[in-house]
Design a protein around this motif. Structure first.
Motif, PDB file in Angstrom:
ATOM      1  N   UNK A 211      41.752  32.684  36.059  1.00 42.86           N
ATOM      2  CA  UNK A 211      40.729  32.942  37.073  1.00 42.86           C
ATOM      3  C   UNK A 211      41.142  34.081  37.998  1.00 42.86           C
ATOM      4  N   UNK A 212      42.419  34.095  38.391  1.00 38.21           N
ATOM      5  CA  UNK A 212      42.905  35.168  39.261  1.00 38.21           C
ATOM      6  C   UNK A 212      42.883  36.504  38.527  1.00 38.21           C
ATOM      7  N   UNK A 213      43.277  36.501  37.267  1.00 36.96           N
ATOM      8  CA  UNK A 213      43.210  37.718  36.446  1.00 36.96           C
ATOM      9  C   UNK A 213      41.784  38.243  36.388  1.00 36.96           C
ATOM     10  N   UNK A 214      40.824  37.354  36.115  1.00 42.37           N
ATOM     11  CA  UNK A 214      39.435  37.787  35.990  1.00 42.37           C
ATOM     12  C   UNK A 214      38.885  38.288  37.319  1.00 42.37           C
ATOM     13  N   UNK A 215      39.216  37.617  38.406  1.00 38.06           N
ATOM     14  CA  UNK A 215      38.755  38.065  39.718  1.00 38.06           C
ATOM     15  C   UNK A 215      39.247  39.480  40.006  1.00 38.06           C
ATOM     16  N   UNK A 216      40.467  39.766  39.598  1.00 37.91           N
ATOM     17  CA  UNK A 216      41.030  41.102  39.820  1.00 37.91           C
ATOM     18  C   UNK A 216      40.282  42.158  39.006  1.00 37.91           C
ATOM     19  N   UNK A 217      40.027  41.888  37.722  1.00 40.26           N
ATOM     20  CA  UNK A 217      39.367  42.906  36.903  1.00 40.26           C
ATOM     21  C   UNK A 217      37.905  43.061  37.290  1.00 40.26           C
ATOM     22  N   UNK A 218      37.274  41.985  37.742  1.00 37.03           N
ATOM     23  CA  UNK A 218      35.899  42.108  38.239  1.00 37.03           C
ATOM     24  C   UNK A 218      35.862  42.954  39.503  1.00 37.03           C
TER      25      UNK A 218
END
Length: 240
Positions: A211-218
């Protein structure tokens, strides 16, 4: 370096096993060399690189097959539409892409909106286990859902005259309408489909990391860039 305990939860075999669904062309496409392409494959590779893990792809022709495969524990990461039924065994991040479920109908159809399709005697082709199959199973009151193994098979069945309409993701339905005269896609939608990264339920640390990875790329605009690079509409990116 990734914490060994975290890596063991995300990739218990030591390799990140990723399920790719070729049934949704917005998210995944098979490349000329036979390897997975599209935003789901790109995000999977970038996550594996960050983890320092090798990656193994398992490809499926429908989201229903991806979900069913989890019973045998063959994947650690998948890319699926968020759905309450799937959430019984699968944990989801926030969506990274938002797409629409709508209908392909005959040009001569009297239906101008999705709500008008839900009438007695109407046969609707759907890909079995897809997000829009699950959505219509909960909300449709009158139509008969006719299920096919994959979304492309559902479209083919409709075009062959086996059903009255076909439900699906807007983009492939638009392509079908453009390729086959006498058909049109309704302008509105019967459901909004949030596409998320997913891990098997119970892997809380893995979900937090992904989730943290995805939040960063978004937040960085990377999702928008990947969509454009893979030939899809950048406007489909969810708001990070």
């Amino acid at each position: 370096m990734t914490d060994p305990d975290l890596l063991a939860e995300i990739a218990p075999t030591g390799r990140l096993r990723v399920a790719i669904n070729y049934g949704n062309i917005v998210l995944a496409q098979e490349q000329a060399d036979g390897t997975p392409g599209g935003i789901s494959a790109v995000l999977a590779r970038e996550l594996a690189e960050r983890l320092g893990a090798e990656i193994d792809f398992a490809t499926y022709s429908s989201a229903g097959q991806v979900t069913a495969a989890l019973a045998d524990a063959p994947w650690d990461l998948a890319f699926l539409a968020v759905d309450p039924k799937r959430a019984e065994t699968i944990a989801f991040t926030a969506p990274y892409v938002e797409i629409e479920g709508t209908y392909l109908v005959p040009q001569a159809s009297s239906c101008a909106a999705c709500a008008e399709v839900d009438a007695p005697g109407v046969r609707v082709a759907v890909g079995q286990g897809t997000a829009y199959d699950l959505a219509l199973s909960r909300t449709a009151e009158h139509v008969e859902l006719v299920r096919y193994d994959t979304s492309p098979a559902a479209v083919d069945a409709y075009l062959a005259g086996e059903t009255d309409v076909v439900a699906g993701v807007r983009q492939p339905l638009d392509r079908a309408a453009a390729a086959h005269a006498g058909h049109r896609v309704l302008a509105d939608r019967f459901t909004a489909i949030g596409q998320a990264m997913a891990v098997p339920r119970g892997r809380d640390a893995a979900l937090s990391y992904v989730s943290a990875f995805l939040a960063e790329v978004l937040g960085s605009g990377r999702v928008t860039q990947i969509l454009a690079d893979t030939g899809q509409d950048p406007a489909l990116a969810a708001q990070g």
